[in-house]
Design a protein around this motif. Sequence first.
Motif: not given
Length: 377
Positions: A213-221, A225-230
């Motif tokens: 969840a922390e990784l997805a939060g950093r990748l949102v912007e 697509s990687r954030a959605a995968t996470e």
Amino acid sequence: MDVPKGQPLPVSRKWRLTGWLLAAVWLFFLNQPLGTALGQAEPWRKWLGVGSLAAFGVAYVLLFEWARSHRQTGRPTPPGRAGVLLLGLLLLGLVSIPGTGRDWMTTLVFVATGAVFLLPGAWALVVVALAALTPLVAGYLLPDWSGVSGVFFAVLLASFAMFGVSALAQRNGELRAAQQEISRLAVAEERARTARDLHDILGHSLTVVAIKAELAGRLVEADPSRAATEIAEVEQLARAALADVRRTVGAYRGVRLAEEVAGARSALIAAGIAADLPADLPELPAEWDQLFGWAVREGVTNVVRHSGAHRCTIRISPDAVEISDDGRGPTSGDAAGGHGLIGLRERAQRLDATVSVGRRPQGHGFVLRVGLAAAAQ
């Protein structure tokens, strides 16, 4: 059934009825003084004798049941109150003398056995001695009451028999208390085991969920697509953790080594830790496969949570599994471990395996090893 500590185990209605009968059956021996009372020519002597003997019998049964209820519930019988009740029982026997004559001394048998069941050993011995000597002294002092020496032997034999009954009742009470304690400890152990299992499941799963969840939060912007995968993997992990909890509650949960290695890869990558994992896994018996799976889960969870490592290595052979990292290494409390290591050690003990934790041979980092006792030596 979960019985609260300090509370007596329930007594069945059948056993309560049996207890009353055990006391009442001995009243048969009052037939001799009762026959003497019924044969009296004067009505007042007859009814005084019959009434006092009836009251004596009821009092004896109630006294026996009172003492038995104390033993069953583990409460000590108050010696002072027991002495007063025995004195009242003796007085009822004495009241019957105008109607029963010398046969009243049969009641001394009941007084003596009641003393054995109710009083501490020394006091009971004194009462038995006095009850046994009374017919001998009375026969010597009162010629009309001679020939009652048989009561002497009756008192001794009945007291000896009641001593056996009392000892048996005490042992039964101790056995009931031991069964209660065993039941309480079994419930406590099962609760502790369930708590450790839930810790093992949720500790690993929620750690990975938090990291992803922390990784997805950093990748949102930066990389939507990687954030959605996470986020999708977070959802899958949450559902898997929920399923594990349900299986644990139902006592059907199992851990498989292959699944834990795959989960370890995902967790390490999400935490930014390089994963050096085996490409192939050896064929293992089911119980060893499960134990090694727990070891991988516990080791990787500790690496992700606490190590600060850059690399994690997992090595698996047919007789051992080893999880190591290049992080900060063990602290003073890691040897004992938390719930996870405690649960892992208990599982290993059931298979005669060993669990070792410590610093890597290279001098830094942490290593967790689980293996056959012979292989670990």
